[in-house]
Scaffold this motif. Structure first.
Motif, PDB file in Angstrom:
ATOM      1  N   CYS A 168      -3.822  -1.817  -7.447  1.00 24.02           N
ATOM      2  CA  CYS A 168      -4.788  -1.446  -6.414  1.00 24.02           C
ATOM      3  C   CYS A 168      -6.063  -0.918  -7.069  1.00 24.02           C
ATOM      4  N   GLU A 169      -5.882  -0.083  -8.082  1.00 24.42           N
ATOM      5  CA  GLU A 169      -7.059   0.490  -8.732  1.00 24.42           C
ATOM      6  C   GLU A 169      -7.834  -0.570  -9.497  1.00 24.42           C
ATOM      7  N   ALA A 170      -7.104  -1.521 -10.069  1.00 23.86           N
ATOM      8  CA  ALA A 170      -7.773  -2.603 -10.797  1.00 23.86           C
ATOM      9  C   ALA A 170      -8.643  -3.410  -9.840  1.00 23.86           C
ATOM     10  N   LEU A 171      -8.099  -3.658  -8.647  1.00 25.16           N
ATOM     11  CA  LEU A 171      -8.860  -4.450  -7.672  1.00 25.16           C
ATOM     12  C   LEU A 171     -10.131  -3.706  -7.257  1.00 25.16           C
ATOM     13  N   VAL A 172      -9.979  -2.411  -7.005  1.00 25.25           N
ATOM     14  CA  VAL A 172     -11.137  -1.623  -6.574  1.00 25.25           C
ATOM     15  C   VAL A 172     -12.186  -1.566  -7.680  1.00 25.25           C
ATOM     16  N   ARG A 173     -11.723  -1.360  -8.919  1.00 24.76           N
ATOM     17  CA  ARG A 173     -12.651  -1.320 -10.054  1.00 24.76           C
ATOM     18  C   ARG A 173     -13.397  -2.654 -10.180  1.00 24.76           C
ATOM     19  N   ASN A 174     -12.634  -3.706 -10.083  1.00 28.44           N
ATOM     20  CA  ASN A 174     -13.194  -5.043 -10.175  1.00 28.44           C
ATOM     21  C   ASN A 174     -14.252  -5.275  -9.087  1.00 28.44           C
ATOM     22  N   TYR A 175     -13.905  -4.854  -7.888  1.00 27.21           N
ATOM     23  CA  TYR A 175     -14.816  -5.022  -6.750  1.00 27.21           C
ATOM     24  C   TYR A 175     -16.112  -4.241  -6.978  1.00 27.21           C
ATOM     25  N   LEU A 176     -15.965  -2.978  -7.363  1.00 23.69           N
ATOM     26  CA  LEU A 176     -17.170  -2.155  -7.513  1.00 23.69           C
ATOM     27  C   LEU A 176     -18.014  -2.596  -8.704  1.00 23.69           C
ATOM     28  N   ASN A 177     -17.351  -3.107  -9.746  1.00 24.10           N
ATOM     29  CA  ASN A 177     -18.110  -3.538 -10.923  1.00 24.10           C
ATOM     30  C   ASN A 177     -18.785  -4.878 -10.737  1.00 24.10           C
ATOM     31  N   ASN A 178     -18.212  -5.742  -9.928  1.00 16.32           N
ATOM     32  CA  ASN A 178     -18.788  -7.079  -9.766  1.00 16.32           C
ATOM     33  C   ASN A 178     -19.567  -7.228  -8.470  1.00 16.32           C
ATOM     34  N   GLY A 215       0.817  -1.219   0.000  1.00 15.66           N
ATOM     35  CA  GLY A 215       0.000   0.000   0.000  1.00 15.66           C
ATOM     36  C   GLY A 215       0.847   1.264   0.000  1.00 15.66           C
ATOM     37  N   ASN A 216       1.880   1.246   0.843  1.00 16.75           N
ATOM     38  CA  ASN A 216       2.729   2.436   0.953  1.00 16.75           C
ATOM     39  C   ASN A 216       3.424   2.765  -0.359  1.00 16.75           C
ATOM     40  N   ILE A 217       3.859   1.725  -1.070  1.00 17.87           N
ATOM     41  CA  ILE A 217       4.524   1.958  -2.343  1.00 17.87           C
ATOM     42  C   ILE A 217       3.520   2.569  -3.334  1.00 17.87           C
ATOM     43  N   ALA A 218       2.290   2.057  -3.296  1.00 17.64           N
ATOM     44  CA  ALA A 218       1.260   2.555  -4.216  1.00 17.64           C
ATOM     45  C   ALA A 218       1.051   4.058  -4.032  1.00 17.64           C
ATOM     46  N   LEU A 219       1.134   4.518  -2.770  1.00 19.40           N
ATOM     47  CA  LEU A 219       0.877   5.928  -2.494  1.00 19.40           C
ATOM     48  C   LEU A 219       1.916   6.849  -3.134  1.00 19.40           C
ATOM     49  N   LEU A 222      -3.090   0.785   2.391  1.00 18.67           N
ATOM     50  CA  LEU A 222      -3.460   2.187   2.198  1.00 18.67           C
ATOM     51  C   LEU A 222      -3.746   2.510   0.735  1.00 18.67           C
ATOM     52  N   GLY A 223      -3.059   1.810  -0.150  1.00 19.09           N
ATOM     53  CA  GLY A 223      -3.271   2.033  -1.582  1.00 19.09           C
ATOM     54  C   GLY A 223      -4.706   1.730  -1.982  1.00 19.09           C
ATOM     55  N   ILE A 224      -5.231   0.632  -1.445  1.00 20.16           N
ATOM     56  CA  ILE A 224      -6.613   0.244  -1.757  1.00 20.16           C
ATOM     57  C   ILE A 224      -7.585   1.247  -1.140  1.00 20.16           C
ATOM     58  N   LYS A 225      -7.301   1.616   0.095  1.00 17.37           N
ATOM     59  CA  LYS A 225      -8.190   2.560   0.779  1.00 17.37           C
ATOM     60  C   LYS A 225      -8.287   3.854  -0.028  1.00 17.37           C
ATOM     61  N   GLU A 226      -7.128   4.337  -0.470  1.00 13.37           N
ATOM     62  CA  GLU A 226      -7.119   5.589  -1.222  1.00 13.37           C
ATOM     63  C   GLU A 226      -7.850   5.432  -2.550  1.00 13.37           C
ATOM     64  N   ALA A 227      -7.655   4.278  -3.200  1.00 12.66           N
ATOM     65  CA  ALA A 227      -8.332   4.040  -4.478  1.00 12.66           C
ATOM     66  C   ALA A 227      -9.847   4.021  -4.290  1.00 12.66           C
ATOM     67  N   PHE A 228     -10.306   3.433  -3.198  1.00  8.07           N
ATOM     68  CA  PHE A 228     -11.748   3.432  -2.898  1.00  8.07           C
ATOM     69  C   PHE A 228     -12.247   4.863  -2.702  1.00  8.07           C
ATOM     70  N   GLU A 229     -11.466   5.647  -1.958  1.00  5.78           N
ATOM     71  CA  GLU A 229     -11.896   7.018  -1.677  1.00  5.78           C
ATOM     72  C   GLU A 229     -12.022   7.822  -2.963  1.00  5.78           C
ATOM     73  N   ARG A 230     -11.047   7.621  -3.853  1.00  3.11           N
ATOM     74  CA  ARG A 230     -11.097   8.336  -5.131  1.00  3.11           C
ATOM     75  C   ARG A 230     -12.318   7.897  -5.946  1.00  3.11           C
ATOM     76  N   GLU A 231     -12.528   6.614  -5.987  1.00  2.00           N
ATOM     77  CA  GLU A 231     -13.599   6.064  -6.824  1.00  2.00           C
ATOM     78  C   GLU A 231     -14.989   6.425  -6.278  1.00  2.00           C
ATOM     79  N   LEU A 232     -15.139   6.385  -4.949  1.00  2.00           N
ATOM     80  CA  LEU A 232     -16.460   6.634  -4.366  1.00  2.00           C
ATOM     81  C   LEU A 232     -16.674   8.106  -4.017  1.00  2.00           C
ATOM     82  N   GLY A 233     -15.582   8.858  -3.968  1.00  4.35           N
ATOM     83  CA  GLY A 233     -15.685  10.272  -3.646  1.00  4.35           C
ATOM     84  C   GLY A 233     -16.154  10.542  -2.231  1.00  4.35           C
TER      85      GLY A 233
END
Lengths: 369, 328
Positions: B195-205, B153-157, B226-237
């Motif tokens: 991370c973003e792919a996982l979040v997209r996949n989760y929200l789409n499926n 996660g930290n690297i993703a940030l 943290l990378g996933i958390k941030e990606a969720f925040e961006r995607e869900l606003g």
């Protein structure tokens, strides 16, 4: 001639009764099992829907028992089921089985062929005789539906739920050893009597769930992973939108006169889906509306993977869910379905319904008086 | 004075978690153990640690189990309640944040979304068939990149130009990721892309068609990322809340439910902390009664059969005493 047919819920019991009354030899396919599914999956196209795979398994297991003639019904609707008889015949031919596959198409095609087929299977030209027997077949289906209803209700209320299972298991075992419609009807009556005396908690207010979807998946217990039994053990009463008798009544009875439950379903589905989409897609939507109007606690939609008509219904159901504020759970079955995940979803869904009811009752106390 | 605690156990495919709650539903002990395919041994290991932690003067007032191994764990422990993961996670999310409307839960093999209204679950969904949008997928990719999953996660940030990676299926994602590596993209950009792919996949499926409303709680092992958390925040606003004990929320839920159950029954069925030392035997056999060939599981404590399950017809399950009846 040794006749066999695929399993489809309890339909086999009626066909067995009718054909035996007409002095024909019947080979019952063994009850659907893992082996049936394994055989079916091996010889069917990979992406075909689950019912065909089970059918193929049924045929091969019956042929092993000595069957040489297979009967199956056809269909007019734009669903793959209409092509089942042809496809299945070809699969069996490719496998080198020398069997006669006779399909009964509903009578809006070639009447001559239909009569010839009926003559061949029943062994009589006397259509009056055949019709009389068909009526007895209808009675068997009706009584079987009744037995299923009684056992499902009893399972939800009974203190010792497994007693209902045991009684039903022995019923299905005995059915293979009785001969002709009279013995079958007697067996059904006796089973109903036996189940009625199992002790139950009459005051218990059980949750009520309607089961809707493609007819095969909701009436064949092996395919839907015995959902009736599972829900019964959780203390839930169920009602199925389609049963063999309902189907017969619609196609050969009331439905022809433009009345009855199926016709009402089409009417209820109209605001959401006004046209035929094949299979039972439209009826599924209509049933959901009907159950919601009847005040059911929940609705469970079951379909075989990649069933087109049901996918159409599935995309419409969330709107029904919102309009009537009734939770709808969709379960998709296939040979890949893991039972543990299926159970988890069912359990969680029933928890959800229970909480909803408790919540509604609480509110009633708070705001009601 | 002897202190009373409520125990919750979550036996999942990846981790086995044990928690103890006090009267105020606060976590006073938690243990996160990797299951590694040995649920019974790991569960007993967890119990031993509970014993070491508590000493002598204590009482377990209620026990609840959840997770895919809930039946097994429940039988061994003598659980007061055996609950599915969805209900358990919802209950503990409500305990953490009473007005929560959406729970995102991503574990090792499963991912779930739970929609609540007025503290009542009104809708839920679980991933179907494959584990593309779960922790196992991230684990695997971290392994391939040679990175510690904790650092993922930290690297993703750090990434400024995320790479878009096809994330619908784990196998496709892997080949797409390798392709992007060959093109020369930075490691951090690729990781953020995953991370973003996982979040997209989760929200789409999993989250498809669901009414996702804030406040949103994110729990399960993957919530550490943290990378996933941030990606969720961006995607869900909207802001995403990660509970302090995000990794053992299922176990917390199970213990809260067990506490409620014991309030009704007045007595716990817990078989005692010493079961940590018993040598349990699991016998599996294939029943040849019919062509279903069900695999029956029999769990024994010495010569005593504690439970059986796995049969479709009930021949073996029903042969048990009624009191021991446990339904799968």
């Amino acid at each position: 001639m040794k006749i066999t047919f695929p399993h489809m819920g309890n339909v086999y019991i009626a066909i067995k009764g009718v054909l035996e009354d007409l002095n024909q030899e019947v080979i019952l396919p063994p009850r659907c099992s893992k082996r049936t599914l394994e055989i079916g999956t091996k010889y069917s196209p990979e992406s075909i829907c689950l019912p065909l795979k089970i059918n193929i398994g049924n045929y091969i297991e019956s042929i092993e028992k000595g069957a040489d003639t297979i009967i199956i019904v056809g269909s007019n609707g734009p669903c793959r089921f209409g092509l089942y008889s042809l496809l299945e015949k070809n699969i069996l031919m490719d496998l080198g089985y020398n069997v006669d596959v006779i399909s009964f198409d509903p009578p809006n095609g070639n009447y001559n062929l239909l009569f010839k087929n009926i003559e061949k299977i029943t062994g009589t030209k006397n259509m009056y005789q055949v019709l009389k027997k068909v009526n007895i077949g209808k009675k068997i289906l009706k009584d079987m539906d009744n037995l299923m209803d009684i056992s499902n209700k009893k399972r939800a209320h009974a203190y010792e739920k497994y007693k209902v299972d045991n009684r039903m298991n022995s019923f299905y075992q005995s059915i293979e050893y009785v001969h002709g419609s009279n013995e079958i009807l007697n067996l059904i009556d006796n089973t109903i009597k036996d189940i009625s005396i199992i002790e139950e908690n009459k005051e218990k207010d059980c949750l009520k769930v309607g089961i809707i979807g493609e007819i095969y998946t909701i009436i064949e217990p092996f395919v839907n992973l015995e959902i009736e039994k599972k829900l019964g053990h959780m203390g839930v009463e169920i009602e199925k939108s389609l049963t063999p008798y309902k189907w017969v009544e619609h196609h050969w009875g009331k439905g022809r006169l433009g009345i009855g439950e199926e016709v009402r379903k089409i009417k209820e589905a109209k605001p959401y889906l006004s046209t035929l989409v094949g299979g039972h897609g439209r009826e599924t939507v209509g049933s959901a509306v009907l159950y919601a109007k009847k005040g059911f606690d929940g609705i469970i939609h079951i379909l075989p993977l990649n069933c087109m008509p049901e996918i159409v219904a599935q995309t419409i159901l969330p709107t029904v869910e919102k309009d009537y504020s009734v939770p709808i759970l969709t379960l998709i079955v296939d040979e890949m379905t893991g039972e543990a995940g299926y159970n988890t979803r069912l359990e969680a869904y029933i928890d959800l319904l229970k909480k909803r009811r408790e919540h509604a009752n609480d509110k009633g106390i708070l705001y009601g008086s | 004075m002897i202190k009373g605690y409520y125990m919750g156990v979550d036996v999942g495919s990846v981790s086995t978690n044990v928690v103890l709650l006090n009267e105020k539903n606060e976590v006073i002990f938690k243990k996160y153990i990797r299951t590694q395919g040995k649920p019974i041994i790991k569960l007993q290991q967890g119990l031993k640690e509970v014993k070491d932690f508590l000493g002598n003067d204590f009482k377990i007032k209620a026990v609840g189990t959840t997770g895919s191994g809930r039946q097994l764990a429940g039988t061994i422990l003598g659980a007061d309640i055996i609950k599915n993961e969805i209900t358990a996670h919802a209950v503990s999310a409500i305990n953490f944040m009473p007005d929560v409307n959406t729970v995102l839960e991503i574990g090792g093999q499963d991912s779930k979304i739970i929609i609540l209204k007025d503290s009542i679950v009104v809708d839920f969904a679980m991933n179907t068939v494959c584990a593309a949008g779960t922790g196992s997928f991230l684990d695997r990719q971290a392994g391939r990149l040679g990175i510690d999953i904790k650092e993922f996660g930290n690297i993703a940030l750090k990434s400024k130009n995320p790479v878009r990676i096809a994330g619908r299926c784990a196998v496709f994602a892997e080949s797409d990721m390798i392709h992007k590596q060959q093109l020369g993209h930075n490691e951090e950009d690729i990781i953020r892309g995953l991370c973003e792919a996982l979040v997209r996949n989760y929200l789409n499926n999993v989250g498809k068609g669901k009414n996702i409303k804030p406040p949103v709680v994110f729990q399960g092992g993957v919530a550490a990322n943290l990378g996933i958390k941030e990606a969720f925040e961006r995607e869900l606003g909207s802001e995403i809340f990660v509970p302090k004990h995000y990794d053992v929320m299922g176990a917390i839920g199970a213990s809260i439910l067990a506490r409620e159950e014991v309030k009704k029954t007045k007595k716990t069925k817990f078989r005692g902390i010493n079961i940590a030392d018993i040598n349990y035997k699991i016998k599996g056999f294939e029943c040849s009664g019919c062509s279903n060939l069900c695999e029956i599981v029999e769990i024994c404590d010495g010569s005593k059969v504690l439970a059986r399950w796995g049969d479709k017809c009930g021949k073996w399950t029903n042969a048990m005493d009624l009191d021991d009846h446990k339904l799968a």
